[in-house]
Write an enzyme that holds these catalytic residues in place. Sequence first.
Site, PDB file in Angstrom:
ATOM      1  N   LYS A 141      13.847  -2.689 -53.029  1.00 48.44           N
ATOM      2  CA  LYS A 141      15.199  -2.263 -54.025  1.00 48.44           C
ATOM      3  C   LYS A 141      16.612  -2.399 -53.056  1.00 48.44           C
ATOM      4  O   LYS A 141      16.460  -2.233 -51.840  1.00 48.44           O
ATOM      5  CB  LYS A 141      14.842  -1.092 -53.762  1.00 48.44           C
ATOM      6  N   GLY A 485      -3.440   7.235 -63.716  1.00 48.30           N
ATOM      7  CA  GLY A 485      -3.468   7.138 -64.846  1.00 48.30           C
ATOM      8  C   GLY A 485      -3.442   5.675 -66.202  1.00 48.30           C
ATOM      9  O   GLY A 485      -4.127   5.803 -66.944  1.00 48.30           O
ATOM     10  N   GLU A 537      -3.510   5.136 -71.355  1.00 46.96           N
ATOM     11  CA  GLU A 537      -2.344   5.592 -71.192  1.00 46.96           C
ATOM     12  C   GLU A 537      -1.768   4.097 -72.200  1.00 46.96           C
ATOM     13  O   GLU A 537      -0.894   3.595 -71.516  1.00 46.96           O
ATOM     14  CB  GLU A 537      -1.054   5.029 -70.060  1.00 46.96           C
ATOM     15  N   ARG A 568      12.619 -10.638 -64.215  1.00 44.14           N
ATOM     16  CA  ARG A 568      12.365  -9.160 -65.237  1.00 44.14           C
ATOM     17  C   ARG A 568      13.489  -7.952 -65.143  1.00 44.14           C
ATOM     18  O   ARG A 568      14.406  -7.419 -64.557  1.00 44.14           O
ATOM     19  CB  ARG A 568      11.034  -8.366 -64.198  1.00 44.14           C
ATOM     20  N   ASP A 652       3.933  12.531 -62.258  1.00 49.73           N
ATOM     21  CA  ASP A 652       4.036  11.453 -61.692  1.00 49.73           C
ATOM     22  C   ASP A 652       5.443  11.398 -61.096  1.00 49.73           C
ATOM     23  O   ASP A 652       6.314  11.444 -61.781  1.00 49.73           O
ATOM     24  CB  ASP A 652       3.377  10.251 -62.278  1.00 49.73           C
ATOM     25  N   CYS A 696       4.538   5.717 -55.053  1.00 49.64           N
ATOM     26  CA  CYS A 696       4.022   4.385 -55.481  1.00 49.64           C
ATOM     27  C   CYS A 696       3.979   3.399 -54.164  1.00 49.64           C
ATOM     28  O   CYS A 696       4.660   2.494 -54.166  1.00 49.64           O
ATOM     29  CB  CYS A 696       4.172   4.650 -56.717  1.00 49.64           C
ATOM     30  N   ASP A 709       6.636  20.387 -49.507  1.00 53.42           N
ATOM     31  CA  ASP A 709       7.036  21.303 -50.354  1.00 53.42           C
ATOM     32  C   ASP A 709       7.026  20.759 -52.159  1.00 53.42           C
ATOM     33  O   ASP A 709       7.243  21.729 -52.999  1.00 53.42           O
ATOM     34  CB  ASP A 709       8.987  21.741 -50.128  1.00 53.42           C
ATOM     35  N   HIS A 747      -2.038  -3.536 -56.352  1.00 57.09           N
ATOM     36  CA  HIS A 747      -1.498  -5.286 -56.808  1.00 57.09           C
ATOM     37  C   HIS A 747      -1.785  -6.458 -56.620  1.00 57.09           C
ATOM     38  O   HIS A 747      -0.524  -7.521 -56.528  1.00 57.09           O
ATOM     39  CB  HIS A 747      -0.290  -4.491 -54.762  1.00 57.09           C
TER      40      HIS A 747
HETATM   41  N1  GLN Z   1       0.615   7.354 -64.644  1.00 61.32           N
HETATM   42  C1  GLN Z   1       1.035   5.965 -64.192  1.00 61.32           C
HETATM   43  C2  GLN Z   1      -0.196   4.726 -63.898  1.00 61.32           C
HETATM   44  O1  GLN Z   1      -0.771   4.626 -63.893  1.00 61.32           O
HETATM   45  C3  GLN Z   1       1.622   6.299 -62.586  1.00 61.32           C
HETATM   46  C4  GLN Z   1       2.644   4.835 -62.671  1.00 61.32           C
HETATM   47  C5  GLN Z   1       3.307   4.801 -61.214  1.00 61.32           C
HETATM   48  O2  GLN Z   1       3.260   4.893 -60.576  1.00 61.32           O
HETATM   49  N2  GLN Z   1       4.640   3.475 -61.387  1.00 61.32           N
HETATM   50  O3  GLN Z   1       0.345   3.520 -64.288  1.00 61.32           O
HETATM   51 ZN    ZN Z   2       2.309   4.216 -58.324  1.00 60.81          ZN
END
Ligand code: GLN
Ligand code: ZN
Length: 809
Positions: A141, A485, A537, A568, A652, A696, A709, A747
């Site tokens: 980033k 997810g 999802e 992108r 998330d 992530c 926390d 990845h």
């Molecule tokens: N729940 C989301 C997925 O599995 C989380 C994505 C992420 O961490 N960017 O795609």
């Molecule tokens: Zn992730």
Amino acid sequence: MTFTTLGVPRIGPRRELKRACEKYWKSGSAAGEDAAHERSAQEHASHLARTAWELTTKYAQNLASAGMASVPTLGRSYYDAVLDMSAYLGVLPARFNTIPDHTIPDREPTMSIPDRLPRDIDRRFATARGTSDLPPSAMTKWYDTNYHYIVPELSVDTKFDLTIDDFLADVAELLKTANVRPVLVGPFTYLTLADHAADDDLDGLWQPLIDAYVEFITRLGATGVEWVQLDEPQLTCDVTDADVDRVRSAYTKLAEAAGKADVKLLAATYFGPGDHALAALNGTGVNGIAVDLIPSQQTPTRSAASSSDARGDAAQDDAVPSWLDAWTGEETLVAGIINGRNVWRTDIEQALRTLKELAERGPVVASTSCSLLHVPYRLGRNADGTDAQESSSEPGLPVDVRNRLAFGEEKIQELAVLHRALASASTPDDEHYIAASSQALSEGLPTNDDVQRRLSSITDDDRHRVPFSDRTGPSLPILPTTTIGSFPQTSAIRRARKDKRDGTITQDEYTARMEDEVRSTIKAQEDLGLDVLVHGEPERNDMVQYFSEQLDGYCSTTNGWVQSYGSRCVRPPIVTGDVSRPSPLTTHWFRVAQDATDKPVKGMLTGPVTMLAWSFVREDQPMSVTADQVALALRDEIDDLIQAGARIIQVDEPAIRELLPLRKADHDAYTTWATQAFRLATSSAGPDIHIHTHMCYSQFNELIDTIIDLDADVTTIESARNGMKVLKALRDAGFSLGIGPGVWDIHSPRVPSVDENTTLIRDAIDAVGVEPLWVNPDCGLKTRAWPETTASLRNMVEATRRVRAELGG
Ligand code: GLN
Ligand code: ZN
């Protein structure tokens, strides 16, 4: 200079460069196969060069004809400006040296500049994207934005070797169009952002690097440019006194070289206060210093959307920060008075007051606070400040929303209007423009009484769950297995989404298809033997957009593309009012999934911090307030999911690290509101409910206390790539909640073996014990294909069974 901006977008208003790049990449993989392929590869190459050329010149022309006297340019930039800088300095990673120069075909020796790609284009792309057998450079980033740059790879042995002929040719050609000002990443920022191979101390590179910049500036001078801009956003972060000294002596040298080359030097800073910039650059001989006058996104004290009665003297004082007292007036101050990274219309009257005050102290030029890379190209506004109606690029937005916004083109209009007003040369249109801006901003954003009432009655209790020790959650085996997810977004899913958009299938047909996807994903997980299932999802294009489209107080754009990295692009939604939830967001999908299995299914939501990090946020209230609004909507959603039978709900927060302020002094304020919002969203869950969260990344040393926390029962994180090292840090910090260190690095399509998984699980047990551990992949699986997904999850489940057997249970 008249007025200016610090940088320009490259991707094109209709993402033209994205398409041209992708075609070129595709043709490259087929090149050399036969004459026809060869030919088409060359056509794609010319098309790419031409597209970039047309975008670059057109943008420069537009800026010039808006009245900008010195027009920033990156030349043609095909992917990322930090990557370009590495190419110019001749330090692309050596592993790509075998990739040959891109050559002009023999049959077209007279190919013109606009048709030519730079010679090192294929090495640049390989550095960014990798090749079939070589890994790319890291990408990360750009400060606290959603733009990503390619991290330079340097070592003590690095030798700089300017490779700028193609760039200089572009600049010389562009000078025929406009008085362009080449923009380069400055040496301090470049070296700070570089990846230090092993533990190399790169201090030894500093002097050779400055020498390379001296040569660069000198050669740019020979093209006839008037100004050169060096970007030093790093100066807005925490810097040491030694850094300030180093920058000061380097810039003294650079300014001297610029003087000799008859070039003026602008040192540009952005994304934070200009105190260090002024300390380091004052009196060095640079001709201009650009500073960012926009208050922090998180706690805007001065607001573009403020009501007129808030514009008292106090607001005016705030507008000129005290660190500007260090500006002596010797250098031109390029005042970043218009927010370059958010989409709100500027209160021109207020900006004008600030500029006038500054103009009394020395030469001032109005500018955007940073490059226009971070906002969409154009909304559409007439010269008198009224809405451009049918020619608007965002016909889907309500007029009253459009009237409050300013994208790139409108920001340039605002600067031109400001510039003329400052010079007492306003036209009648300008007068209207200023009045229209004030009018549009005279009313606050729409409020929702219900939301306001709930916000004001939040108590501390609302942010606390029952103690962790009293929580039971569902009953599960030791080392429960789960996923994060999403499951693969197959071409069938993408096609269904497109068919729905095109109207070739009805909403009901689309829903039915997605329901089938959910059921087959559940079946696949049951077959694999996972313990806690997800619905997968399929219905979500993007984890923020999906929710923002269903929430009140959010707007989506049609053409508001912003480059995220390389080819992108994203269309961040805009928060345009109090956020609320008109109806349940995810319960339908949860029910479809849970009805199909006896195993527990996790509810799946995007957390409040991430919902804001990947959106354009309001400037009229602190982010903490907006985050609480989103949190209240999520809190209701969690209640509904529990009603629907969910016993585990994952919220998330992959973006929680990204919003961490650039200066340490601001960290606590951020982590406090971020945690508070997350807890507001999740704290109504009773003792029998498990709240999970997912992040992530693994570099969260600075955030361990925050993760504690958040008080989530289970946190899933990345850790496969660092061999579970991060777990020891967690344990040492007293972390005692559940933890799911990713054992599969998703990845890459590589399938880790059962043995590999087993080793990682055992390592994790060594670090934190069996009791808190979950077993899961690193992140969501939406970018993966089914074959590696099934294979990897099968190995993961098998490894878990093995370890359970070893543990005797
Ligand atoms: N729940 C989301 C997925 O599995 C989380 C994505 C992420 O961490 N960017 O795609
Ligand atoms: Zn992730």
